[in-house]
Design a protein around this motif. Structure first.
Motif, PDB file in Angstrom:
ATOM      1  N   SER A   1      13.129  -4.805 -24.796  1.00 41.71           N
ATOM      2  CA  SER A   1      13.179  -6.025 -23.992  1.00 41.71           C
ATOM      3  C   SER A   1      14.022  -5.862 -22.734  1.00 41.71           C
ATOM      4  N   HIS A   2      15.022  -4.978 -22.796  1.00 39.21           N
ATOM      5  CA  HIS A   2      15.910  -4.849 -21.634  1.00 39.21           C
ATOM      6  C   HIS A   2      15.508  -3.683 -20.743  1.00 39.21           C
ATOM      7  N   ASP A   3      15.381  -2.502 -21.355  1.00 43.41           N
ATOM      8  CA  ASP A   3      15.181  -1.294 -20.550  1.00 43.41           C
ATOM      9  C   ASP A   3      13.736  -1.122 -20.099  1.00 43.41           C
ATOM     10  N   LEU A   4      12.756  -1.683 -20.836  1.00 36.42           N
ATOM     11  CA  LEU A   4      11.362  -1.525 -20.429  1.00 36.42           C
ATOM     12  C   LEU A   4      10.859  -2.691 -19.591  1.00 36.42           C
ATOM     13  N   ARG A   5      11.415  -3.867 -19.866  1.00 37.25           N
ATOM     14  CA  ARG A   5      10.878  -5.036 -19.166  1.00 37.25           C
ATOM     15  C   ARG A   5      11.115  -4.952 -17.662  1.00 37.25           C
ATOM     16  N   ASN A   6      12.265  -4.467 -17.255  1.00 37.96           N
ATOM     17  CA  ASN A   6      12.561  -4.388 -15.815  1.00 37.96           C
ATOM     18  C   ASN A   6      11.597  -3.458 -15.088  1.00 37.96           C
ATOM     19  N   PRO A   7      11.400  -2.201 -15.572  1.00 35.48           N
ATOM     20  CA  PRO A   7      10.439  -1.351 -14.841  1.00 35.48           C
ATOM     21  C   PRO A   7       9.015  -1.883 -14.909  1.00 35.48           C
ATOM     22  N   ILE A   8       8.644  -2.484 -16.033  1.00 32.32           N
ATOM     23  CA  ILE A   8       7.288  -3.036 -16.120  1.00 32.32           C
ATOM     24  C   ILE A   8       7.131  -4.179 -15.127  1.00 32.32           C
ATOM     25  N   HIS A   9       8.171  -5.007 -15.026  1.00 39.06           N
ATOM     26  CA  HIS A   9       8.120  -6.096 -14.045  1.00 39.06           C
ATOM     27  C   HIS A   9       8.011  -5.541 -12.628  1.00 39.06           C
ATOM     28  N   SER A  10       8.708  -4.439 -12.359  1.00 35.85           N
ATOM     29  CA  SER A  10       8.630  -3.823 -11.026  1.00 35.85           C
ATOM     30  C   SER A  10       7.220  -3.326 -10.750  1.00 35.85           C
ATOM     31  N   VAL A  11       6.590  -2.718 -11.781  1.00 39.73           N
ATOM     32  CA  VAL A  11       5.213  -2.248 -11.609  1.00 39.73           C
ATOM     33  C   VAL A  11       4.292  -3.422 -11.311  1.00 39.73           C
ATOM     34  N   PHE A  12       4.471  -4.539 -12.047  1.00 42.03           N
ATOM     35  CA  PHE A  12       3.621  -5.710 -11.844  1.00 42.03           C
ATOM     36  C   PHE A  12       3.803  -6.270 -10.428  1.00 42.03           C
ATOM     37  N   MET A  13       5.048  -6.418 -10.011  1.00 38.50           N
ATOM     38  CA  MET A  13       5.313  -6.989  -8.686  1.00 38.50           C
ATOM     39  C   MET A  13       4.784  -6.073  -7.583  1.00 38.50           C
ATOM     40  N   SER A  14       4.970  -4.754  -7.744  1.00 36.16           N
ATOM     41  CA  SER A  14       4.525  -3.812  -6.708  1.00 36.16           C
ATOM     42  C   SER A  14       3.009  -3.806  -6.609  1.00 36.16           C
ATOM     43  N   SER A  15       2.326  -3.793  -7.771  1.00 33.55           N
ATOM     44  CA  SER A  15       0.867  -3.786  -7.731  1.00 33.55           C
ATOM     45  C   SER A  15       0.341  -5.089  -7.146  1.00 33.55           C
ATOM     46  N   SER A  16       0.988  -6.206  -7.488  1.00 32.80           N
ATOM     47  CA  SER A  16       0.568  -7.493  -6.926  1.00 32.80           C
ATOM     48  C   SER A  16       0.757  -7.503  -5.408  1.00 32.80           C
ATOM     49  N   PHE A  17       1.877  -6.954  -4.945  1.00 34.89           N
ATOM     50  CA  PHE A  17       2.155  -6.913  -3.500  1.00 34.89           C
ATOM     51  C   PHE A  17       1.110  -6.073  -2.779  1.00 34.89           C
ATOM     52  N   LEU A  18       0.812  -4.913  -3.358  1.00 42.19           N
ATOM     53  CA  LEU A  18      -0.164  -4.035  -2.708  1.00 42.19           C
ATOM     54  C   LEU A  18      -1.546  -4.680  -2.671  1.00 42.19           C
ATOM     55  N   LEU A  19      -1.912  -5.402  -3.732  1.00 43.20           N
ATOM     56  CA  LEU A  19      -3.202  -6.097  -3.724  1.00 43.20           C
ATOM     57  C   LEU A  19      -3.245  -7.160  -2.630  1.00 43.20           C
ATOM     58  N   ASP A  20      -2.080  -7.731  -2.369  1.00 38.36           N
ATOM     59  CA  ASP A  20      -2.040  -8.762  -1.324  1.00 38.36           C
ATOM     60  C   ASP A  20      -2.162  -8.157   0.074  1.00 38.36           C
ATOM     61  N   VAL A  21      -1.593  -6.965   0.289  1.00 36.49           N
ATOM     62  CA  VAL A  21      -1.533  -6.416   1.654  1.00 36.49           C
ATOM     63  C   VAL A  21      -2.674  -5.463   1.969  1.00 36.49           C
ATOM     64  N   ILE A  22      -3.317  -4.881   0.962  1.00 35.48           N
ATOM     65  CA  ILE A  22      -4.420  -3.950   1.234  1.00 35.48           C
ATOM     66  C   ILE A  22      -5.683  -4.763   1.433  1.00 35.48           C
ATOM     67  N   PRO A  23      -6.335  -4.584   2.556  1.00 31.80           N
ATOM     68  CA  PRO A  23      -7.547  -5.365   2.821  1.00 31.80           C
ATOM     69  C   PRO A  23      -8.661  -4.977   1.863  1.00 31.80           C
ATOM     70  N   ALA A  24      -9.577  -5.920   1.639  1.00 28.16           N
ATOM     71  CA  ALA A  24     -10.668  -5.686   0.700  1.00 28.16           C
ATOM     72  C   ALA A  24     -11.723  -4.762   1.291  1.00 28.16           C
ATOM     73  N   ASP A  25     -11.902  -4.818   2.610  1.00 25.57           N
ATOM     74  CA  ASP A  25     -12.962  -4.032   3.232  1.00 25.57           C
ATOM     75  C   ASP A  25     -12.627  -2.556   3.215  1.00 25.57           C
ATOM     76  N   GLY A  26     -13.479  -1.783   2.609  1.00 25.83           N
ATOM     77  CA  GLY A  26     -13.346  -0.328   2.639  1.00 25.83           C
ATOM     78  C   GLY A  26     -12.278   0.240   1.742  1.00 25.83           C
ATOM     79  N   ARG A  27     -11.592  -0.615   1.047  1.00 24.45           N
ATOM     80  CA  ARG A  27     -10.510  -0.100   0.182  1.00 24.45           C
ATOM     81  C   ARG A  27     -10.764  -0.512  -1.277  1.00 24.45           C
TER      82      ARG A  27
END
Length: 726
Positions: free
Chosen positions: A513-539
Motif C-alpha cells: 500500500s505504501h511502496d507500490l501505490r506511489n509509483p503506480i500512481h505516478s505511472v497513472f498520472m504520467s500516462s494520463s498526462f501524455l494522453l492529454d498532450v499527444i495529438p490523436a492524428d498520426g499518433r
C-alpha cells in the motif's frame, strides 16, 4: 405324586369362570400394562426367583413348580423347577393355561385336585402337554393387577391341603414382594416399604440380591446382614452381627472427619421411625477404604413401636466415577479455553485434573530427539520445591520409562501400584528416586498428548498415598483429558502460527500500500498526462500503448485497494460512515459510474424498478463499492449484446439491491464458493484475483445485511445485496 386328602379338606371343585370372562380379565389393558411395567417379560432367569420355585417344589413335594407372567397371548416363565425340554429352554407357552384361570379367579388361590373332573379344565392343553393332573396356583399382583401366578403341579390327582395352599400363598407373596422390591429402588418411599418387608420375611431372597442389606435395632446393633453387604464392606457376615453399624462402617464423613451417630440418618431412622433415602454417601470397608453408596433406610415397626431399621445400599463407585469424570471434562473444557497462549495452555493442562482426579499432574513435551518438562501442578503448594527439582530429570525417548512407552505405543499406561522397586527402575538418578519417594507416589497414569498429525508428548497423572490407586475406569478419563489438552495445545500453536502469518501479511500489505501505490500512481498520472498532450492524428500507436499502461495502473491500484479492504474485513476493522440515504439514489449513481465500461463492452446497463421511498442507513461509498463490484462481475460474464439490470425494492424492513445479468450463469456446485477469497470459477480468467465478491459480502456483513445468489446455467445470474431499511 398322590396324597390322601386331609381330614376335613374340601373335595368339591367349583366351576371355572366362563371363557369370555377369563379372556376379559387376561386382555384387560390395565392388567397388561402392569405386566409390562414389571420389566420381567423375556428377562433371563434370576437366582432369586429360581430359589422360590425350587423351595415350592421341595416343600410341597411336587414334580414341578413355576412362576408365570400372563401376557396378552402367552405365559412367560420367569422361573421354573422341574420343566423338561423344550419348555425348560423356551420358557413360554401360547394358548390357554391354568394360569389364566388363576388370574381370572384372583385374589384367591386356584385349587384343582383333579383336572379331569371338569370339562373346561380337561380341555386345557397343558393337561396333555405337561401331564397336569393336579394344579395349585396363587395369583401374583403388581400395581393392584393380577400379573401372573406361582404354581405347583402334580401328575396325579391330589387333594391340596390348607398347609399346601398357605405355603404356596406365602411363597407367592415372596415372589410378589421381590418384584416390588426391585422396582422400589427408584423411589425412596417404595424402597423403604419393600426393604422392611424383605427384612421380616425374605432372608433367603435378600441373600440372592447384589445390593447390600442389613437390619439394626434401635441402638444400631446389626441383627442381620446379607452376603452382598458383607462382601461389599470386606467382612465375613458373622463379623458384622452384634456390632454397632455406625461404629463399624459409617463412623466418618467422606473427608475422614468424625461422623456423630446423632447426625446419622440411619441411626435416626432406627430410633424415630423416619424413612431416609440418600443418593450419595460413604461407608467404610474393613481395610479402611471408602465405599461410595446410595442407600435407603426404612424403619421397622412391631406392635405399633419402632424396633429398628432395614438398610439397603448400592455400590455407586462406577456411577460416581463417571459423574465426576463428566464434571471434570466439562471443567477442563472451560479451563483449556481461557487462553490461546501456548505457555498458559500448558499450565492449564497441568492444572486441569488437580485435585479432582490426581494430586499431581506433569506435562512432558517432545522437542526433537528429547523431552522437556513443560508444566506441572500439585494439590499441595508445599510440594513445589520437589517438583522443581524433579523437572531437572525429564524423561528420555529411549530410556524405556513409562513416558517413553506411551510415546512409542500411542496408548495410555496405568501403573496401579507404585512400589520402591518401580521407583528404582523408573528413576533417572539416585536423587530422582529420592524425590519420588518424598512425593509418596502411589499410582499413576501416563496418557499421550497426540494431535491429529503427531505425538506432542505425555501427561502423567499421579496419586499419592492419601488417595486410593487409579482403576482402569480412570484411564479413559485421563486419556480424554490428555486428548483435550493436546487439542488445546495444537490450537494454541496454530493460533500463534496464524498470528505470525497475519503479521507477515500485514507487513507485506503495508509495503504494497505504501511502496507500490506511489509509483503506480505516478505511472497513472504520467500516462494520463501524455494522453492529454499527444495529438490523436498520426499518433494512434503511442496513444494505444499509453491507454494500456493507464488501464494497467488503474487495475493495479484497484487490486491494492481490494487487498487492503479484504484485510480490514477479516480483522473486523472495516470502517463505516453511516447516514440515511435513498436507495434509488445510490443505485442510480452506481449505474452511471459503470455506464462507460458497459458501453465499451456493448452491454446494455439498465435501471430496473426503483422504489423511490426505500431508504438505508449506510455508508454510501461502501454500498457503491459493493454495487460496483456486483455490476463489474456481471459485465465480466455477460457477452456483448446482453444486458445487466440494477433494481431496488423495499420488503419486510429490508432494502434489496438486485443486479441481474443475462450471462452464462453459475454451476450449482460452484455457488457455495463464490464468496471465498481468491476463488474464481474460471481459473484461466485473468481479469481479477477473486476478491470482489468477498468484499461485497464483507460490506454486507458490516452493515448487518447479507448477499443472496440465484443463477441458472445459460440464462444468467442475479446477485442481491440486502441491507436493513433506515
Amino acid at each position: 405324586m398322590t396324597d390322601a386328602p386331609p381330614a376335613g379338606s374340601p373335595q368339591h371343585l367349583p366351576d371355572p369362570p366362563p371363557r369370555l370372562e377369563v379372556d376379559a380379565v387376561v386382555q384387560a389393558p390395565e392388567r397388561l400394562a402392569a405386566v409390562d411395567a414389571t420389566g420381567l417379560l423375556d428377562s433371563p432367569p434370576e437366582p432369586a426367583f429360581d430359589a422360590l420355585t425350587q423351595l415350592a417344589a421341595r416343600l410341597l413335594r411336587v414334580p414341578a413348580a413355576f412362576m408365570a407372567l400372563v401376557d396378552e397371548d402367552r405365559d412367560f416363565y420367569k422361573a421354573a423347577c422341574g420343566f423338561g425340554a423344550p419348555l425348560e429352554s423356551e420358557r413360554e407357552l401360547h394358548g390357554r393355561t391354568f394360569c389364566h384361570y388363576t388370574v381370572a379367579d384372583a385374589p384367591g388361590p386356584l385349587v384343582i385336585p383333579d383336572t379331569h373332573e371338569h370339562p373346561a379344565y380337561r380341555q386345557v392343553p397343558t393337561v396333555d402337554v405337561l401331564g397336569v393332573r393336579a394344579y395349585l396356583g396363587v395369583p401374583i399382583f403388581f400395581q393392584g393387577q393380577p400379573i401372573g401366578s406361582l404354581c405347583a403341579i402334580d401328575h396325579h390327582p391330589r387333594a391340596w391341603s390348607k398347609d399346601d395352599v398357605e405355603v404356596l400363598t406365602q411363597l407367592g407373596a415372596s415372589a410378589q414382594r421381590e418384584i416390588e422390591l426391585r422396582l422400589a429402588l427408584e423411589t425412596s418411599r417404595r424402597a423403604a416399604r419393600e426393604l422392611e418387608r424383605v427384612h421380616r420375611e425374605h432372608q433367603e431372597l435378600l441373600d440372592a440380591t447384589t445390593d447390600g442389606v442389613y437390619t439394626v435395632d434401635r441402638d444400631g446393633v446389626i441383627l442381620f446382614a446379607n452376603r452382598a453387604a458383607a462382601e461389599l464392606l470386606g467382612f465375613a457376615p458373622e463379623e458384622m452381627l452384634g456390632r454397632n453399624a455406625h461404629d463399624l462402617f459409617h463412623h466418618s464423613y467422606p473427608d475422614g472427619s468424625p461422623y456423630s451417630p446423632d447426625e446419622c440418618p440411619i441411626s435416626r431412622a432406627a430410633r424415630s421411625g423416619t424413612p431416609v433415602q440418600i443418593s450419595s454417601e460413604v461407608l467404610w470397608r474393613k481395610d479402611g477404604t471408602p465405599l461410595p453408596v446410595a442407600y435407603a433406610s426404612s424403619p421397622v415397626h412391631r406392635d405399633g413401636q419402632t424396633v429398628g431399621a432395614v438398610v439397603r445400599f448400592t455400590d455407586i463407585a462406577e456411577q460416581k466415577r463417571a459423574t465426576e469424570g463428566l464434571q471434570l471434562l466439562a471443567e477442563s473444557g472451560r479451563l483449556l479455553s481461557t487462553s490461546l497462549d501456548e505457555d498458559e495452555t500448558l499450565q492449564a493442562i497441568g492444572r486441569m485434573a488437580v485435585p479432582q482426579l490426581a494430586e499431581m499432574v506433569v506435562v512432558d513435551l517432545i522437542e526433537g530427539p528429547a523431552m522437556r518438562r513443560a508444566a506441572w501442578s500439585h494439590a499441595s503448594q508445599g510440594a513445589s520445591p520437589l517438583l522443581e527439582r524433579a523437572s531437572q530429570f525429564p524423561p528420555a525417548l529411549d530410556d524405556g520409562g513409562p513416558q517413553a512407552q506411551v510415546v512409542a505405543s500411542g496408548e495410555p499406561l496405568l501403573v496401579r501400584e507404585v512400589d520402591d522397586e518401580w521407583i528404582v527402575r523408573a528413576s533417572r538418578a539416585p536423587e530422582h528416586a529420592e524425590i519420588m519417594r518424598e512425593l509418596v507416589l502411589r499410582s499413576l497414569i501416563v496418557a499421550p498428548l497426540r494431535s491429529r498429525e503427531a505425538m506432542l508428548g505425555t501427561v502423567t497423572f499421579v496419586r499419592c498415598a492419601s488417595r486410593p490407586p487409579f482403576e482402569q475406569a480412570d484411564v479413559a478419563v485421563a486419556d480424554e483429558l490428555a486428548r483435550r489438552g493436546a487439542m488445546a495445545l495444537e490450537n494454541a500453536r496454530l493460533y500463534d502460527a496464524a498470528r505470525r502469518a497475519t503479521r507477515a501479511r500485514d507487513d507485506m500489505l503495508g509495503v504494497v500500500s505504501h511502496d507500490l501505490r506511489n509509483p503506480i500512481h505516478s505511472v497513472f498520472m504520467s500516462s494520463s498526462f501524455l494522453l492529454d498532450v499527444i495529438p490523436a492524428d498520426g499518433r494512434d500507436m503511442e496513444r494505444k500503448q499509453l491507454a494500456i499502461i493507464r488501464r494497467a495502473a488503474e487495475r493495479a491500484n484497484r487490486l491494492i485497494q481490494d487487498l487492503l479492504d479484504i484485510t480490514h474485513i477479516e480483522s473486523g476493522r472495516l470502517s463505516l460512515h453511516r447516514e440515511p440515504h435513498k436507495a434509488a439514489s445510490i443505485a442510480g449513481e452506481a449505474v452511471e459510474l459503470a455506464g462507460i465500461v458497459a458501453a465499451d463492452q456493448k452491454i446494455s446497463l439498465v435501471r430496473g424498478e426503483m422504489d423511490a421511498e426505500a431508504r438505508v442507513n449506510a455508508d454510501r461509498d461502501r454500498v457503491l463499492q459493493a454495487l460496483g463490484n456486483l455490476i463489474g462481475n456481471a459485465l465480466k460474464f455477460t457477452p456483448a449484446g446482453g444486458s445487466v439490470t440494477l433494481s431496488v425494492e423495499a420488503e419486510g424492513g429490508e432494502v434489496r439491491f438486485s443486479v441481474a445479468d443475462t450471462g452464462t450463469g453459475i454451476a450449482p456446485e460452484q455457488v457455495a464458493r463464490l464468496f471465498d477469497r481468491y476463488w474464481q470459477a474460471n481459473t484461466a480468467d485473468r481479469r481479477g484475483v477473486g476478491l470482489g465478491l468477498s468484499i461485497v459480502k464483507g460490506i454486507a456483513d458490516a452493515h448487518g445485511g447479507r448477499v443472496e445468489v440465484r443463477s441458472e446455467l445459460g440464462r444468467g445470474t442475479t446477485f442481491t445485496l440486502v441491507l436493513p431499511s433506515a
